[in-house]
Scaffold this motif. Sequence first.
Motif, PDB file in Angstrom:
ATOM      1  N   LYS A  11      19.365   7.789   1.776  1.00 23.18           N
ATOM      2  CA  LYS A  11      18.066   7.362   1.272  1.00 23.18           C
ATOM      3  C   LYS A  11      18.289   6.282   0.221  1.00 23.18           C
ATOM      4  O   LYS A  11      19.038   6.481  -0.734  1.00 23.18           O
ATOM      5  CB  LYS A  11      17.321   8.548   0.652  1.00 23.18           C
ATOM      6  N   ILE A  12      17.661   5.124   0.413  1.00 22.40           N
ATOM      7  CA  ILE A  12      17.769   4.037  -0.548  1.00 22.40           C
ATOM      8  C   ILE A  12      16.792   4.323  -1.682  1.00 22.40           C
ATOM      9  O   ILE A  12      15.573   4.237  -1.510  1.00 22.40           O
ATOM     10  CB  ILE A  12      17.447   2.673   0.094  1.00 22.40           C
ATOM     11  N   GLY A  21       7.643   5.896   1.332  1.00 21.17           N
ATOM     12  CA  GLY A  21       7.880   4.557   0.815  1.00 21.17           C
ATOM     13  C   GLY A  21       9.336   4.176   0.654  1.00 21.17           C
ATOM     14  O   GLY A  21       9.646   3.021   0.350  1.00 21.17           O
ATOM     15  N   LYS A  22      10.258   5.125   0.859  1.00 20.17           N
ATOM     16  CA  LYS A  22      11.681   4.856   0.686  1.00 20.17           C
ATOM     17  C   LYS A  22      12.368   4.673   2.040  1.00 20.17           C
ATOM     18  O   LYS A  22      12.036   5.344   3.020  1.00 20.17           O
ATOM     19  CB  LYS A  22      12.360   5.996  -0.076  1.00 20.17           C
ATOM     20  N   ILE A  23      13.336   3.777   2.070  1.00 17.57           N
ATOM     21  CA  ILE A  23      14.098   3.513   3.290  1.00 17.57           C
ATOM     22  C   ILE A  23      15.156   4.592   3.466  1.00 17.57           C
ATOM     23  O   ILE A  23      15.909   4.896   2.536  1.00 17.57           O
ATOM     24  CB  ILE A  23      14.784   2.140   3.213  1.00 17.57           C
ATOM     25  N   THR A  24      15.216   5.188   4.655  1.00 15.95           N
ATOM     26  CA  THR A  24      16.292   6.125   4.979  1.00 15.95           C
ATOM     27  C   THR A  24      16.990   5.642   6.244  1.00 15.95           C
ATOM     28  O   THR A  24      16.378   5.014   7.109  1.00 15.95           O
ATOM     29  CB  THR A  24      15.772   7.565   5.193  1.00 15.95           C
ATOM     30  N   ILE A  25      18.279   5.951   6.332  1.00 18.75           N
ATOM     31  CA  ILE A  25      19.103   5.504   7.458  1.00 18.75           C
ATOM     32  C   ILE A  25      19.947   6.675   7.928  1.00 18.75           C
ATOM     33  O   ILE A  25      20.664   7.289   7.127  1.00 18.75           O
ATOM     34  CB  ILE A  25      20.035   4.348   7.046  1.00 18.75           C
ATOM     35  N   ASN A  26      19.862   6.991   9.223  1.00 19.30           N
ATOM     36  CA  ASN A  26      20.743   8.023   9.771  1.00 19.30           C
ATOM     37  C   ASN A  26      21.927   7.362  10.471  1.00 19.30           C
ATOM     38  O   ASN A  26      22.018   6.127  10.538  1.00 19.30           O
ATOM     39  CB  ASN A  26      19.987   8.969  10.710  1.00 19.30           C
ATOM     40  N   GLU A  27      22.818   8.171  10.994  1.00 16.48           N
ATOM     41  CA  GLU A  27      24.051   7.630  11.578  1.00 16.48           C
ATOM     42  C   GLU A  27      23.764   6.713  12.765  1.00 16.48           C
ATOM     43  O   GLU A  27      24.377   5.650  12.911  1.00 16.48           O
ATOM     44  CB  GLU A  27      24.973   8.767  12.007  1.00 16.48           C
ATOM     45  N   ILE A  70      11.016   5.074   7.228  1.00 14.35           N
ATOM     46  CA  ILE A  70      10.373   5.031   5.918  1.00 14.35           C
ATOM     47  C   ILE A  70       9.774   6.403   5.629  1.00 14.35           C
ATOM     48  O   ILE A  70       8.933   6.898   6.381  1.00 14.35           O
ATOM     49  CB  ILE A  70       9.265   3.961   5.857  1.00 14.35           C
ATOM     50  N   ILE A  71      10.227   7.026   4.550  1.00 11.11           N
ATOM     51  CA  ILE A  71       9.717   8.333   4.134  1.00 11.11           C
ATOM     52  C   ILE A  71       9.220   8.218   2.699  1.00 11.11           C
ATOM     53  O   ILE A  71      10.004   7.935   1.786  1.00 11.11           O
ATOM     54  CB  ILE A  71      10.802   9.416   4.231  1.00 11.11           C
ATOM     55  N   ALA A  76      11.058  -7.902   6.515  1.00 13.98           N
ATOM     56  CA  ALA A  76      12.300  -7.461   7.152  1.00 13.98           C
ATOM     57  C   ALA A  76      12.292  -5.951   7.368  1.00 13.98           C
ATOM     58  O   ALA A  76      12.694  -5.454   8.431  1.00 13.98           O
ATOM     59  CB  ALA A  76      13.501  -7.863   6.291  1.00 13.98           C
ATOM     60  N   VAL A  77      11.818  -5.213   6.368  1.00 15.41           N
ATOM     61  CA  VAL A  77      11.747  -3.753   6.479  1.00 15.41           C
ATOM     62  C   VAL A  77      10.796  -3.347   7.601  1.00 15.41           C
ATOM     63  O   VAL A  77      11.093  -2.442   8.393  1.00 15.41           O
ATOM     64  CB  VAL A  77      11.302  -3.137   5.135  1.00 15.41           C
TER      65      VAL A  77
END
Length: 234
Positions: free
Chosen positions: A175-176, A212-218, A209-210, A197-198
């Motif tokens: 989570k960014i 308002g925050k950027i999350t990245i999985n594998e 986006i969760i 870009a987002v």
Amino acid sequence: MDTTDMDNRFTEQCGGEEFLRRISKRIYENALPVHVKKGGILIQKGEKTQYAYYVISGAMYVRSEFLDGNIYQFSVLKKGSIVSDIEVLSGTFINAATLVVAEDVSALRIPVKLFAEELKTNIDFLYYVSSQIASKMHASSYDRGQNLFKRGIQKTVIYLISSYEKDEDENEIVKIKKTRPVIASEIGISVETLNRAVKFLKNQNQITIIRGKITINETQFQGLIDFAEKDALY
């Protein structure tokens, strides 16, 4: 060419305990082994330089905080890198940046007085350390020049890849936590460009986006890598 590879090309070719022993037996015999786990700090910006380090394995991010309150990541140090070379050669003996361990690091710790003396008396050691500094400066200058011409989406993808590699946890979801104005400031684009870009990456299912925050999985991380490799960014 990948700028991280450029930054470490010279040191990867020369790195290793045996190489250090060949160019400076005195340094090798007086150095002490240290091990720092991922997420740890090897040196802190602003503190007095007490030791130099020769990296045997692992990787570290070079970071510095500026007056605007943002923390910037400049480069990565890997096998064969020397830590505290600039501080000693400049005569300041104050750490210029913070080194955050990205991959478990094994290094040889060298008393800074001995390190400075060896630079004055061992031409081979001085040449190696000077070549390292020149290599890092060249890669950094090249990277800054290239970065000026990258599109906002490219800068965003590179930032997200770096963030995932830095903060990957056991669940392989990152989570960014930084706000978008902070992210935009760090990568040198406007908030509006970052938002576009987002939105694009979200529509491509490259990020989530969760609240308002950027999350990245594998899986998404691998997709970002593929995107970067396709555009020769990574």
